[in-house]
Write a protein that holds these residues in place. Structure first.
Motif, PDB file in Angstrom:
ATOM      1  N   GLU A 171       0.825  -1.210   0.000  1.00  0.00           N
ATOM      2  CA  GLU A 171       0.000   0.000   0.000  1.00  0.00           C
ATOM      3  C   GLU A 171       0.857   1.258   0.000  1.00  0.00           C
ATOM      4  N   LEU A 172       2.081   1.132   0.495  1.00  0.00           N
ATOM      5  CA  LEU A 172       2.990   2.281   0.552  1.00  0.00           C
ATOM      6  C   LEU A 172       3.552   2.630  -0.823  1.00  0.00           C
ATOM      7  N   LEU A 173       3.873   1.623  -1.628  1.00  0.00           N
ATOM      8  CA  LEU A 173       4.568   1.842  -2.897  1.00  0.00           C
ATOM      9  C   LEU A 173       3.818   2.748  -3.873  1.00  0.00           C
ATOM     10  N   PRO A 174       2.479   2.668  -3.986  1.00  0.00           N
ATOM     11  CA  PRO A 174       1.800   3.541  -4.954  1.00  0.00           C
ATOM     12  C   PRO A 174       1.791   5.017  -4.571  1.00  0.00           C
ATOM     13  N   GLN A 175       2.184   5.359  -3.337  1.00  0.00           N
ATOM     14  CA  GLN A 175       2.158   6.758  -2.910  1.00  0.00           C
ATOM     15  C   GLN A 175       3.147   7.568  -3.737  1.00  0.00           C
ATOM     16  N   SER A 176       2.674   8.635  -4.365  1.00  0.00           N
ATOM     17  CA  SER A 176       3.529   9.423  -5.256  1.00  0.00           C
ATOM     18  C   SER A 176       3.839  10.814  -4.714  1.00  0.00           C
ATOM     19  N   LYS A 177       3.129  11.245  -3.668  1.00  0.00           N
ATOM     20  CA  LYS A 177       3.346  12.577  -3.117  1.00  0.00           C
ATOM     21  C   LYS A 177       4.021  12.474  -1.749  1.00  0.00           C
ATOM     22  N   PRO A 178       4.874  13.452  -1.400  1.00  0.00           N
ATOM     23  CA  PRO A 178       5.520  13.434  -0.077  1.00  0.00           C
ATOM     24  C   PRO A 178       4.479  13.474   1.039  1.00  0.00           C
ATOM     25  N   CYS A 179       4.601  12.570   1.987  1.00  0.00           N
ATOM     26  CA  CYS A 179       3.666  12.525   3.108  1.00  0.00           C
ATOM     27  C   CYS A 179       4.271  11.667   4.209  1.00  0.00           C
ATOM     28  N   ASN A 180       3.688  11.746   5.389  1.00  0.00           N
ATOM     29  CA  ASN A 180       4.129  10.938   6.521  1.00  0.00           C
ATOM     30  C   ASN A 180       3.203   9.737   6.669  1.00  0.00           C
ATOM     31  N   LEU A 181       3.786   8.547   6.633  1.00  0.00           N
ATOM     32  CA  LEU A 181       3.009   7.318   6.725  1.00  0.00           C
ATOM     33  C   LEU A 181       3.654   6.383   7.737  1.00  0.00           C
TER      34      LEU A 181
END
Length: 326
Positions: free
Chosen positions: A180-190
């Motif tokens: 679920e983490l890999l598709p994130q394309s924008k900087p954010c805190n996860l």
């Protein structure tokens, strides 16, 4: 299973790949890992980007497939279910692998999120616009994925290492899986919940991702045991950048201003060199860059200054012992 012949070649199980060496086939598989890769043409000097997939199905848990990097392949993540068409089976390093050609096609039939809720898989498969043989294979692969995940979860509960901190049940919604983490394309805190697979020193990284050695592998194979030199250097304690860091051309890459200080001044001292840790869970693996402050937390809040001082004092003791022995 019976082979279904089409323009894309027969749809086969991974276990039957040995019978199709040199031919073109179709695979319906689940992605286990995605590894970016670069190759250089010796004649032209051009660099080509490929993606290496480790895939599996209900007949074979691991098989490598090499794809050209494009808009579709660049979106593939661990957990996706793919229909790979016109894939050539070749012999490679005493084994077999699949290689894409210009005629190859890739379809993402299901993504990792579609398999989170097993209850909705049957309806998804029924509505999937594929042939009967492909739908039958899709059902078997989906059942295999669900069964494998359930087995891994049960084994994880039964064999819990003493050094691992078990996640609290009421915290599960606050963490993402790596798929679920890999598709994130924008900087954010996860937040993710994963284990550390290995630590890789930045100096051992190359553009081709070849020769990557974990810290343990490096010090076991080379006979070089001065691990302090690999981890400790002079740099800024705030931003964690080494003072003597250089690029491939030998030029210094140390920034004039410190981005983590309101006064833009570097605080010079002993720091941990930036390094990579590979973290993994049941859905995949991802590299994470670690700098000085995070490294301190990772190493039980032991600062680089303390490590350096301990090393120097021990080194002096050893030198003194050797000199007195002579």
């Amino acid at each position: 299973m019976a082979a279904v012949v089409s323009w894309y070649g027969p749809l086969i199980d991974l276990s039957a790949a040995a019978g199709h060496v040199g031919g073109f086939v179709q695979f319906l598989v689940s992605v286990r890992r995605v590894l970016p890769h670069q190759e250089q043409n010796a004649a032209t000097g051009r660099t080509y980007h490929r993606i290496i997939l480790e895939v599996g199905d209900d007949t074979r848990s691991s098989f490598s497939v090499s794809l050209w990097s494009n808009n579709t392949s660049s979106t593939i993540v661990a957990g996706d279910v793919l229909l790979l068409q016109n894939i050539k089976i070749v012999e490679f390093r005493n084994g077999l692998e699949g290689r894409a050609s210009q005629m190859s096609a890739v379809q993402i039939l299901m993504n990792s999120k579609d398999l989170v809720q097993p209850e909705g898989i049957d309806e998804f498969i029924i509505n999937c616009k594929v042939g009967n043989a492909t739908r039958s294979k899709l059902r078997r692969v989906s059942e295999w994925i669900v069964h494998t995940k359930r087995t891994c979860a049960e084994n994880h509960q039964q064999v819990m290492s003493k050094n691992w901190k078990e996640r609290m049940k009421n915290d599960t919604t606050d963490f993402l899986s790596i798929s679920e983490l890999l598709p994130q394309s924008k900087p954010c805190n996860l937040n993710i919940y994963a284990s550390i697979g290995k630590i890789v020193l930045m100096g051992s990284l190359s553009l081709e991702l070849k020769g990557q050695s974990s810290v343990i592998e490096k010090h076991s194979l080379s006979g070089h045991n001065d691990i302090v030199r690999d981890f400790i250097t002079t740099g800024c304690k705030l931003c964690g950048l080494p003072l003597y860091q250089k690029n491939l051309h030998g030029d210094s890459t140390y920034p004039i201003d410190c981005p983590d200080n309101p006064k833009y001044l570097h605080v010079i001292g002993q720091i941990y060199k930036p390094f990579m840790i590979y973290v993994q869970d049941q859905t995949g693996q991802v590299p994470v860059l670690v700098k000085n402050k995070v490294a301190e937390a990772l190493f039980s809040n032991i600062s680089a200054d303390d490590v350096s001082e301990c090393y120097k004092s021990r080194h002096c003791m050893l030198v003194g012992t050797c000199e007195s022995g002579h």
